[in-house]
Design a protein around this motif. Structure first.
Motif, PDB file in Angstrom:
ATOM      1  N   ARG A  22       0.815  -1.213   0.000  1.00  0.00           N
ATOM      2  CA  ARG A  22       0.000   0.000   0.000  1.00  0.00           C
ATOM      3  C   ARG A  22       0.850   1.266   0.000  1.00  0.00           C
ATOM      4  O   ARG A  22       0.324   2.370   0.092  1.00  0.00           O
ATOM      5  CB  ARG A  22      -0.928   0.006   1.219  1.00  0.00           C
ATOM      6  N   GLY A  23       2.166   1.106  -0.103  1.00  0.00           N
ATOM      7  CA  GLY A  23       3.043   2.271  -0.209  1.00  0.00           C
ATOM      8  C   GLY A  23       3.721   2.683   1.074  1.00  0.00           C
ATOM      9  O   GLY A  23       4.457   3.668   1.085  1.00  0.00           O
ATOM     10  N   HIS A  24       3.500   1.954   2.172  1.00  0.00           N
ATOM     11  CA  HIS A  24       4.142   2.291   3.439  1.00  0.00           C
ATOM     12  C   HIS A  24       5.515   1.622   3.517  1.00  0.00           C
ATOM     13  O   HIS A  24       5.676   0.466   3.140  1.00  0.00           O
ATOM     14  CB  HIS A  24       3.295   1.822   4.618  1.00  0.00           C
ATOM     15  N   ALA A  25       6.487   2.333   4.046  1.00  0.00           N
ATOM     16  CA  ALA A  25       7.822   1.750   4.199  1.00  0.00           C
ATOM     17  C   ALA A  25       7.876   0.749   5.336  1.00  0.00           C
ATOM     18  O   ALA A  25       8.792  -0.072   5.387  1.00  0.00           O
ATOM     19  CB  ALA A  25       8.849   2.858   4.438  1.00  0.00           C
ATOM     20  N   CYS A  26       6.903   0.806   6.256  1.00  0.00           N
ATOM     21  CA  CYS A  26       6.939  -0.066   7.425  1.00  0.00           C
ATOM     22  C   CYS A  26       5.529  -0.212   7.987  1.00  0.00           C
ATOM     23  O   CYS A  26       4.578   0.421   7.501  1.00  0.00           O
ATOM     24  CB  CYS A  26       7.871   0.507   8.496  1.00  0.00           C
ATOM     25  N   LEU A  27       5.406  -1.038   9.017  1.00  0.00           N
ATOM     26  CA  LEU A  27       4.166  -1.200   9.769  1.00  0.00           C
ATOM     27  C   LEU A  27       4.302  -0.406  11.065  1.00  0.00           C
ATOM     28  O   LEU A  27       5.184  -0.687  11.876  1.00  0.00           O
ATOM     29  CB  LEU A  27       3.914  -2.675  10.081  1.00  0.00           C
ATOM     30  N   ALA A  28       3.444   0.595  11.263  1.00  0.00           N
ATOM     31  CA  ALA A  28       3.459   1.384  12.496  1.00  0.00           C
ATOM     32  C   ALA A  28       2.569   0.677  13.510  1.00  0.00           C
ATOM     33  O   ALA A  28       1.341   0.783  13.457  1.00  0.00           O
ATOM     34  CB  ALA A  28       2.966   2.800  12.222  1.00  0.00           C
ATOM     35  N   LEU A  29       3.194  -0.043  14.431  1.00  0.00           N
ATOM     36  CA  LEU A  29       2.434  -0.876  15.364  1.00  0.00           C
ATOM     37  C   LEU A  29       1.454  -0.050  16.186  1.00  0.00           C
ATOM     38  O   LEU A  29       0.299  -0.458  16.388  1.00  0.00           O
ATOM     39  CB  LEU A  29       3.399  -1.614  16.296  1.00  0.00           C
ATOM     40  N   ASP A  30       1.888   1.100  16.685  1.00  0.00           N
ATOM     41  CA  ASP A  30       1.008   1.905  17.529  1.00  0.00           C
ATOM     42  C   ASP A  30      -0.186   2.443  16.758  1.00  0.00           C
ATOM     43  O   ASP A  30      -1.317   2.456  17.261  1.00  0.00           O
ATOM     44  CB  ASP A  30       1.789   3.042  18.183  1.00  0.00           C
ATOM     45  N   GLU A  31       0.034   2.866  15.505  1.00  0.00           N
ATOM     46  CA  GLU A  31      -1.071   3.373  14.697  1.00  0.00           C
ATOM     47  C   GLU A  31      -2.074   2.271  14.396  1.00  0.00           C
ATOM     48  O   GLU A  31      -3.290   2.497  14.397  1.00  0.00           O
ATOM     49  CB  GLU A  31      -0.542   3.968  13.389  1.00  0.00           C
ATOM     50  N   VAL A  32      -1.579   1.073  14.139  1.00  0.00           N
ATOM     51  CA  VAL A  32      -2.465  -0.047  13.831  1.00  0.00           C
ATOM     52  C   VAL A  32      -3.320  -0.405  15.036  1.00  0.00           C
ATOM     53  O   VAL A  32      -4.521  -0.662  14.912  1.00  0.00           O
ATOM     54  CB  VAL A  32      -1.642  -1.259  13.352  1.00  0.00           C
ATOM     55  N   LEU A  33      -2.722  -0.399  16.204  1.00  0.00           N
ATOM     56  CA  LEU A  33      -3.491  -0.723  17.407  1.00  0.00           C
ATOM     57  C   LEU A  33      -4.503   0.374  17.725  1.00  0.00           C
ATOM     58  O   LEU A  33      -5.604   0.088  18.209  1.00  0.00           O
ATOM     59  CB  LEU A  33      -2.548  -0.921  18.595  1.00  0.00           C
ATOM     60  N   ARG A  34      -4.149   1.619  17.441  1.00  0.00           N
ATOM     61  CA  ARG A  34      -5.036   2.722  17.768  1.00  0.00           C
ATOM     62  C   ARG A  34      -6.239   2.774  16.818  1.00  0.00           C
ATOM     63  O   ARG A  34      -7.359   3.050  17.246  1.00  0.00           O
ATOM     64  CB  ARG A  34      -4.265   4.038  17.720  1.00  0.00           C
ATOM     65  N   ALA A  35      -6.019   2.523  15.529  1.00  0.00           N
ATOM     66  CA  ALA A  35      -7.107   2.621  14.542  1.00  0.00           C
ATOM     67  C   ALA A  35      -6.846   1.613  13.422  1.00  0.00           C
ATOM     68  O   ALA A  35      -6.351   1.984  12.360  1.00  0.00           O
ATOM     69  CB  ALA A  35      -7.204   4.034  13.991  1.00  0.00           C
ATOM     70  N   PRO A  36      -7.153   0.334  13.652  1.00  0.00           N
ATOM     71  CA  PRO A  36      -6.818  -0.703  12.667  1.00  0.00           C
ATOM     72  C   PRO A  36      -7.419  -0.444  11.292  1.00  0.00           C
ATOM     73  O   PRO A  36      -6.732  -0.584  10.279  1.00  0.00           O
ATOM     74  CB  PRO A  36      -7.380  -1.985  13.289  1.00  0.00           C
ATOM     75  N   LEU A  37      -8.693  -0.089  11.234  1.00  0.00           N
ATOM     76  CA  LEU A  37      -9.339   0.079   9.933  1.00  0.00           C
ATOM     77  C   LEU A  37      -8.696   1.214   9.150  1.00  0.00           C
ATOM     78  O   LEU A  37      -8.427   1.088   7.954  1.00  0.00           O
ATOM     79  CB  LEU A  37     -10.835   0.355  10.125  1.00  0.00           C
ATOM     80  N   HIS A  38      -8.421   2.336   9.822  1.00  0.00           N
ATOM     81  CA  HIS A  38      -7.820   3.472   9.122  1.00  0.00           C
ATOM     82  C   HIS A  38      -6.387   3.174   8.714  1.00  0.00           C
ATOM     83  O   HIS A  38      -5.970   3.491   7.586  1.00  0.00           O
ATOM     84  CB  HIS A  38      -7.861   4.709  10.015  1.00  0.00           C
ATOM     85  N   ALA A  39      -5.605   2.568   9.605  1.00  0.00           N
ATOM     86  CA  ALA A  39      -4.185   2.338   9.328  1.00  0.00           C
ATOM     87  C   ALA A  39      -3.972   1.270   8.262  1.00  0.00           C
ATOM     88  O   ALA A  39      -3.047   1.366   7.459  1.00  0.00           O
ATOM     89  CB  ALA A  39      -3.453   1.943  10.613  1.00  0.00           C
ATOM     90  N   LEU A  40      -4.826   0.252   8.256  1.00  0.00           N
ATOM     91  CA  LEU A  40      -4.628  -0.889   7.363  1.00  0.00           C
ATOM     92  C   LEU A  40      -5.574  -0.890   6.172  1.00  0.00           C
ATOM     93  O   LEU A  40      -5.329  -1.598   5.189  1.00  0.00           O
ATOM     94  CB  LEU A  40      -4.817  -2.200   8.132  1.00  0.00           C
ATOM     95  N   SER A  41      -6.684  -0.129   6.264  1.00  0.00           N
ATOM     96  CA  SER A  41      -7.757  -0.223   5.271  1.00  0.00           C
ATOM     97  C   SER A  41      -8.215  -1.667   5.121  1.00  0.00           C
ATOM     98  O   SER A  41      -8.468  -2.149   4.014  1.00  0.00           O
ATOM     99  CB  SER A  41      -7.315   0.349   3.919  1.00  0.00           C
ATOM    100  N   LEU A  42      -8.282  -2.356   6.234  1.00  0.00           N
ATOM    101  CA  LEU A  42      -8.756  -3.743   6.269  1.00  0.00           C
ATOM    102  C   LEU A  42      -9.838  -3.878   7.326  1.00  0.00           C
ATOM    103  O   LEU A  42      -9.659  -3.393   8.451  1.00  0.00           O
ATOM    104  CB  LEU A  42      -7.608  -4.707   6.606  1.00  0.00           C
ATOM    105  N   PRO A  43     -10.942  -4.574   6.979  1.00  0.00           N
ATOM    106  CA  PRO A  43     -11.280  -5.073   5.646  1.00  0.00           C
ATOM    107  C   PRO A  43     -11.521  -3.895   4.690  1.00  0.00           C
ATOM    108  O   PRO A  43     -11.886  -2.812   5.121  1.00  0.00           O
ATOM    109  CB  PRO A  43     -12.584  -5.863   5.876  1.00  0.00           C
TER     110      PRO A  43
END
Length: 683
Positions: A63-84
């Motif tokens: 999706r164009g990200h250089a890395c996985l931001a663990l804190d952002e994913v935990l805070r807002a999974p749908l927004h950070a990952l666009s999943l589902p």
């Protein structure tokens, strides 16, 4: 003897089954799930949260990200990952856990603890496939790219000797004379400041929106650098070896013509050497890939640290399109003593590939953050005062080398396009909607529901004559009415093809999505049908004359690069024995040089029709009239940056086509593209 693999722990097997289900549904790429399965095979004791993080890091890279931001994913999974993904549920799909459900039991501390696996994860240098730094998880190759770019930039920020402002001040004054109408000029000449700041060290970054003068600034910068090289010392020196580059062929072609025009009008009379200096300012622009020299069937280039580029100054335009891996390759191939100047619009879409290099480097560009000593130097070198609100005693080093151009000369104060771009950039959906609802000479809003397809068809085919806005019939008329006779010389057909290609650039339909009735796939088919029914195309499919095509993969044998656009034309058969007419596809010459290249359609194995073009693919291009088609439903890819990039492709006329409710507009303007990465930290 065939070895039987050890059975995986039940929790690991269950997670891998979930990842496979996500891949089946299209939530993940098969590659993402396969990566987690590979790591589980290499290290069966890897905890499920580690494998989940690995799959998501791979997903984010796609999706164009250089890395996985663990804190952002935990805070807002749908927004950070666009999943589902935002799509209608498949009634036939088997039920499966969602990312939010899998992540709900995790804390950041627990997730980082699960990633402590020396075989798979390291905090930095090593051979592990994953790298964990703080709360960011990288695939190692992209961690290496990011580290390489950071090191190279940090070195350049303290690189070449500073500009002697006492000697150069008269030259800057000559290159940036007082405006003819002082009352209409901006209070601060940011172009002059950008020129001085970029000449001060081995790295300069100039950002600004359309019409802010990036090309004018860089051409005068090159004149200043050549004057300094030839006349700045005690004895005459050698001219600098300067190269100009852009990420795509289309961007290179546009910059090529803009640079040539700017060089032709350079005010050189007051500089040492006068008009003779013009010969030392290059006008040829190449693509970055051609500059670096790609090796076929390889990710590597001919030029690298061991075989650097033979140049003294490199200027890269449209730097927002340069991904992290390519920027690393550029910096690796740049000689230590060479200057690098990046130009681009920080508010545009980031690169298609991973990384948001320009966006992250320009994080503080709007705020300035110039230290007092930098502001004092700027005043001495240029006579321009930095506004107090743009100074900061604690400004980072990178800010001292970055200048944002703040005055647009393309869009006047009453320009609908300019005001709409500003409203979108500021996230003001209501203000943007109000602009679309009010009549403007350069801006039109069109609702294109099923009952309004006729209006959309008329816009695409005929344009908007009342506003002088072209449609596709303009280039097709040139194709039909201006074709030379069969016995005309080859040069006549070359000139005709150039006119057709130039006229085609007068209008372009831009889409946010690839799929769906309002995406590229649906609209390309529909537009071809409309043009065929109107008598402008011989057929709606196949290699009909007038078919515009986009190259989707580099083809070194043909000299075509991803993003090149050509048009199918009917020309005389090259064999006089055969005679008659035949079909060829005309492409502009490589890197914006005059002339065309003729290619057999049968040799083009990776092309697609582009009556409609994605906004991503349009970056680096400009069109007199652009029609931005918004889909009928929200989508994770429909963001503020995409809307801004699409509407600023229009030079004089913009049509915004709404196919859904207003909520689609509101969601797009309010959704930001924030790519994960740590590129600018410590720079």
């Amino acid at each position: 003897m065939l070895l039987t693999p050890h059975p995986l722990p039940p929790a690991t097997a269950a997670l891998l089954a979930v990842l496979d289900a996500w891949a089946t549904r299209g939530w993940l790429r098969p590659l993402d799930a396969a990566f987690a399965r590979y790591l589980a095979g290499e290290a069966p004791d890897a905890a499920p949260p580690l494998l989940l993080a690995a799959a998501l890091a791979s997903h984010q890279l796609g999706r164009g990200h250089a890395c996985l931001a663990l804190d952002e994913v935990l805070r807002a999974p749908l927004h950070a990952l666009s999943l589902p993904p935002d799509e209608a549920p498949d009634p036939d799909a088997a039920p499966t856990s969602t990312p939010a459900e899998l992540l709900a039991p995790l804390t950041l501390a627990a997730w980082k603890a699960a990633l402590q696996h020396p075989q798979l994860v390291a905090p930095g240098a090593g051979a592990t496939p994953l790298v964990l730094q703080g709360a960011r998880l990288y695939l190692r190759r992209y961690w290496q790219h990011e580290q390489g770019v950071r090191r190279a930039l940090a070195t350049r920020l303290a690189g070449l000797p500073g500009l002697d402002h006492a000697a150069s001040r008269p030259w800057l004054d000559a290159l940036f004379p007082p405006p003819q109408a002082p009352e209409a000029a901006p209070a601060t000449d940011w172009q002059k400041i950008a020129c001085a700041v970029a000449a001060r060290s081995g790295f300069g970054l100039i950002t600004g929106g359309p019409g802010t003068g990036k090309t004018t600034t860089v051409v005068r910068l090159l004149a200043l650098l050549q004057t300094q090289a030839l006349h700045g010392g005690a004895a005459p020196g050698q001219p600098l070896r300067i190269r100009l580059a852009a990420p795509t062929g289309k961007a290179a072609a546009r910059l090529n013509s803009a640079i040539a025009a700017a060089v032709a009008t350079l005010p050189l009379a007051q500089l040492p050497g006068g008009d003779a200096l013009r010969a030392h300012i290059p006008t040829q622009v190449v693509t970055l890939h051609r500059l670096l020299g790609p090796r076929p069937d390889s990710r590597h280039f001919r030029h690298h640290a061991g075989h650097p580029l033979p140049l003294d100054v490199l200027v890269v335009d449209e730097a927002s399109m340069v991904d992290l891996e390519l920027m690393h390759a550029v910096l690796d191939a740049l000689p230590p003593e060479a200057r690098l100047v990046l130009l681009g619009d920080k508010d545009q879409l980031a690169s298609v590939e991973a990384g948001a290099v320009l966006g992250q480097l320009c994080a503080h560009a709007a705020a300035g953050r110039y230290r007092p000593d930098t502001a004092a130097w700027i005043a001495a070198a240029t006579g321009q005062a930095v506004p107090p609100e743009l100074t900061d005693p604690d400004g980072p080093a990178l800010s001292q080398h970055t200048v944002m151009l703040r005055h647009s000369r393309r869009f006047a104060g009453d320009s609908g396009i300019g005001q709409l771009a500003l409203a979108v950039n500021q996230g003001e959906a209501d203000a943007g909607w109000a602009l679309l609802a009010s009549p403007r000479p350069d801006l039109r809003s069109l609702r294109a529901g099923p009952q309004r397809l006729e209006a959309l068809r008329d816009l695409v085919v005929d344009g908007d004559p009342a506003r002088g806005a072209a449609g596709y019939r303009h280039y097709l008329a040139c194709l039909r009415d201006d074709r030379p006779p069969l016995d005309a010389p080859a040069a006549a057909f070359d000139a005709w093809a150039e006119r057709v290609l130039a006229t085609h650039g007068g209008f372009q339909v831009l889409c946010a999505l690839r799929q769906g009735p309002w995406g590229v796939a649906g609209l390309n088919h529909r537009i071809a049908q409309w043009l065929h029914a109107a008598g402008w195309l011989d057929a709606p499919s196949g290699w009909y004359p007038g078919r515009p095509v986009l190259v989707t993969r580099n083809d070194h044998a043909l000299g075509l690069m991803n993003g090149d656009i050509g048009i199918a034309l009917t020309v005389p058969h090259p064999d006089p024995v055969v005679g008659g007419w035949t079909r060829r596809v005309a492409f502009p010459r490589a890197d914006g040089q005059p002339g065309v290249r003729w290619v057999l359609p049968s040799r083009l194995t990776a092309v697609e029709t582009v009556f409609a073009l994605t906004v991503h693919k349009s970056q680096g291009s400009e069109f007199a009239h652009a029609a931005l088609v918004l889909p009928d439903h929200p989508s994770p890819v429909l963001t503020r940056e995409l809307v801004y990039t699409g509407l600023t492709r229009a030079k004089t006329c913009l049509s915004v086509v709404h196919t859904g409710p207003r909520s689609v507009w509101d969601a797009a303007v309010q959704r930001r593209t924030l790519r994960a990465g740590g590129l600018a930290e410590g720079v």
